[in-house]
Design a protein around this motif. Structure first.
Motif, short mmCIF file in Angstrom:
data_model
loop_
_atom_site.label_atom_id
_atom_site.label_comp_id
_atom_site.label_asym_id
_atom_site.label_seq_id
_atom_site.Cartn_x
_atom_site.Cartn_y
_atom_site.Cartn_z
N THR A 188 0.83 -1.21 0.00
CA THR A 188 0.00 0.00 0.00
C THR A 188 0.86 1.25 0.00
O THR A 188 0.64 2.18 -0.78
CB THR A 188 -0.93 0.01 1.23
N GLY A 189 1.86 1.26 0.88
CA GLY A 189 2.72 2.43 0.97
C GLY A 189 3.56 2.64 -0.27
O GLY A 189 3.70 3.77 -0.77
N LEU B 90 1.36 3.85 -3.37
CA LEU B 90 0.98 5.27 -3.23
C LEU B 90 2.20 6.19 -3.34
O LEU B 90 2.11 7.29 -3.89
CB LEU B 90 0.28 5.50 -1.90
N TRP B 91 3.33 5.75 -2.84
CA TRP B 91 4.55 6.54 -2.93
C TRP B 91 4.93 6.80 -4.38
O TRP B 91 5.39 7.90 -4.74
CB TRP B 91 5.68 5.81 -2.20
N TRP C 71 2.23 13.99 0.10
CA TRP C 71 1.80 12.72 -0.53
C TRP C 71 2.62 11.55 0.01
O TRP C 71 2.09 10.46 0.23
CB TRP C 71 1.93 12.83 -2.03
N GLN C 72 3.91 11.76 0.22
CA GLN C 72 4.76 10.71 0.77
C GLN C 72 4.34 10.35 2.20
O GLN C 72 4.27 9.18 2.57
CB GLN C 72 6.22 11.15 0.74
N SER D 33 1.25 8.26 2.07
CA SER D 33 1.50 6.86 1.72
C SER D 33 1.96 6.07 2.95
O SER D 33 1.51 4.94 3.17
CB SER D 33 2.53 6.77 0.60
N ALA E 279 -0.27 3.19 4.82
CA ALA E 279 0.36 1.89 5.02
C ALA E 279 0.28 1.48 6.50
O ALA E 279 0.03 0.31 6.82
CB ALA E 279 1.81 1.93 4.55
N THR F 2 10.83 12.02 5.49
CA THR F 2 9.53 12.67 5.38
C THR F 2 9.25 13.51 6.62
O THR F 2 8.64 14.58 6.55
CB THR F 2 8.42 11.62 5.19
#
Length: 564
Positions: free
Chosen positions: A108-109, A112-113, A126-127, A130, A134, A162
């Motif tokens: 998932t992470g 999306l990343w 956005w990061q 993600s 996750a 991040t």
């Protein structure tokens, strides 16, 4: 002589286990296996064990040595024995993460990343999203305990830069996670002293002569304990489920022999459905409630105090506690309308407990002191965390609870960890502007329908509430959706504070729609009295009734006290 020596050595090595006296633990260390099983069978008041019927317990073999590992002996190396290879050691079961849920969380992470950030969303936001999602998937699927999943999420934030380390772990200095951890320590003393069982037995002995009276006595005694025990699993599942099961058996309602509907089916469903209501009535009645309060502060910059929460929830909560048992009594009635054995059993248990012990008296006094400070803390300038620390200090000083027991309260430390992690990530998602972008996007869609704020908020409430079918944790649901839905509701004209308390209350009540949606659901359903189809069917029906009560009666009450 050599052969005699070898024969003697081999006889010693392969002596049957039954010939050796097992080394049982001393009374001061660990109880025997047989005593543990007997305690589980006999003690229906034990708050951390769910009693089972004796005919469901596997009998203990007469030779208890087979339950103990054989003593280790040094191998004897001889010429004749060297040809025999030693037995392969048993393969240890996998102790690590559940791999499929872990891979689902990581995937998932990663996906999306790699997806480009939408227009209007910064790359770093956005990061972080993600990693946050996750972590939420990990909290839902639980490849590891929740605290471990959350810690890995924070580690990913720091590793990918991040968030800085200070930012990722900033919420560990927030008072809200510590409030709920302190409340868990407080609850340990409440359960340990037996005061919770005493209160429940008193209610049953006074009002339990009829089935309906028995149900209401359990419902309101559970609600009375709700402010002091922040875990619905510990409160409803740990204290009341064993009590309910023993009462059902005493009234001749057992699982598997066709007598479930005598009393057990109605009583189990009633106690479960009302446990989610009592959890919604107090800030400290459910572990995730302070998370909702914290997200409210971060989103609309308004505080929901302990007394503010209780004042807003008390009227719709009491109405629900009265209506739900009666409704279930009509649509899913017990065959037994009177339960004369229940008060008798409760009185017997109270006689066995004897008069209140010194620790129970201290616990009761500390409870009154702490809850009093929670109620009047605003006037006395004492916040909820300080009141909880004061209450726990009294318990530690008097020895009602020891610090070693606090350290062993794994759920408290686990909750503190994932709580702080979700608060930190959700807070920085808001700071990075993602929440405002999401709310603006939804506002454009819902606002384009041309509805009043009341109808728009109603749509959001239904979406928020029934999306809980996809969640196995109230905390995960709140962490994933609370801030976004509150932001959207506020942008569409809903009074922000009203929107916050409604979403906070419903975050508890929505746990009643499935057999996995809140901590007490699996254990009540697992008792076996209610079939799955009826559990879901009545769960949906009661959810509709609760929504009508909380939005109807509650809405009028909130108007009266000036919340909108």
């Amino acid at each position: 002589m050599a052969s005699l020596s070898l024969t003697s050595s081999l006889n010693h090595r392969f002596r049957p286990l039954s010939a050796a006296k097992p080394r049982l633990p001393t009374p001061k260390s660990v109880p025997s296996v047989k005593s543990v099983v007997n305690n589980i069978c006999n003690d229906s008041t034990n708050p951390i064990n769910y009693p089972q019927r004796r005919d469901h317990i596997q009998p203990i073999t007469k030779n208890p040595t087979f339950l103990l590992p054989s003593p280790k002996r040094e191998p004897i190396i001889t010429a004749s024995a060297s040809a025999a290879s030693p037995p392969a050691p048993p393969q240890q079961p996998w102790q690590g993460a559940a791999l499929q849920p872990l891979l689902a969380s990581i995937a998932t992470g990663v996906i999306l990343w790699l997806v480009p950030a939408p227009s209007g969303v910064s790359r770093i936001a956005w990061q972080l999203l993600s990693i946050f999602l996750a972590t939420i998937v990990g909290i839902i699927t639980q490849p590891l305990p929740l605290g471990a999943v959350a810690l890995m999420g924070l580690g990913a934030c720091v590793l990918t830069k991040t968030l800085t380390f200070a930012a990722a772990f900033s919420a560990f200095g927030d008072p809200i996670p510590w409030l709920i951890a302190l409340a868990f320590f407080f609850a340990r003393g409440f359960i340990k002293t037996g005061l919770g069982n005493r209160i429940a037995y008193q209610f049953v002995s006074l009002f339990g002569s009829s089935s309906l009276g028995l149900g209401y006595s359990l419902v309101f005694s559970e609600a009375l304990l709700a402010p002091a025990i922040p875990s619905v699993s510990a409160r409803a599942g740990g204290i009341f489920l064993p009590l309910v099961k023993s009462l059902c058996v005493a009234c001749g309602s057992n699982v598997g022999d066709g007598t479930e509907n005598k009393l057990g089916s109605w009583l189990m469903l009633t106690c479960f459905q009302t446990s989610v209501i009592s959890s919604s009535m107090f800030l400290t009645a459910m572990a995730a409630n302070p998370l909702a309060a914290n997200l409210t502060l971060n989103t609309i910059n308004q505080t929901i105090g302990w007394m503010d929460w209780a004042k807003a929830a008390i009227v719709p909560g009491l109405v629900s506690l009265i209506v739900v048992p009666l409704l279930l009594y009509v649509i899913y009635p017990p065959q037994v309308k009177s339960s004369p054995d229940a008060p008798k059993l409760a009185r017997e248990k109270l006689e066995m407990m004897g008069p209140m012990s010194k620790n129970e008296i201290i616990m009761a006094g500390t409870l009154l002191l702490t809850v009093g400070l929670w109620i009047f803390g605003g006037v006395l300038n004492v916040d909820a965390v300080t009141a909880a620390i004061l209450g726990l200090s009294v318990l530690l000083i008097t020895g009602v609870v020891t610090w070693k027991e606090c350290l062993a309260e794994a759920v408290a430390w686990d909750t503190l960890t994932w709580f702080a992690a979700l608060i930190a990530m959700a807070g920085y998602l808001n700071k990075y502007g993602l929440i405002s972008w999401f709310s603006q996007t939804v506002v454009k869609f819902v606002g384009g329908l041309g509805l009043s704020w009341q109808l728009s908020f109603g749509i959001l409430v239904l979406l928020y509430f029934y999306s809980h079918y996809f969640f196995a944790s109230g905390a995960a649901h709140i962490g994933a959706m609370f801030t976004a839905f509150l932001s959207v509701a506020s942008a569409l004209g809903t009074p922000p504070y009203l929107g916050a308390i409604v979403l906070s209350f419903l975050s508890n009540i929505m746990g009643g729609i499935t057999h996995y949606g809140i901590g007490s659901a699996p254990v009540f359903y697992g008792a076996g009295y209610v079939p799955l189809a009826k559990w879901w069917g009545y769960g949906f029906l009661i959810s509709v009734v609760n929504l009508i009560i909380w939005l109807g009666v509650g809405g009028a009450w909130w108007k009266f006290i000036g919340l909108w």
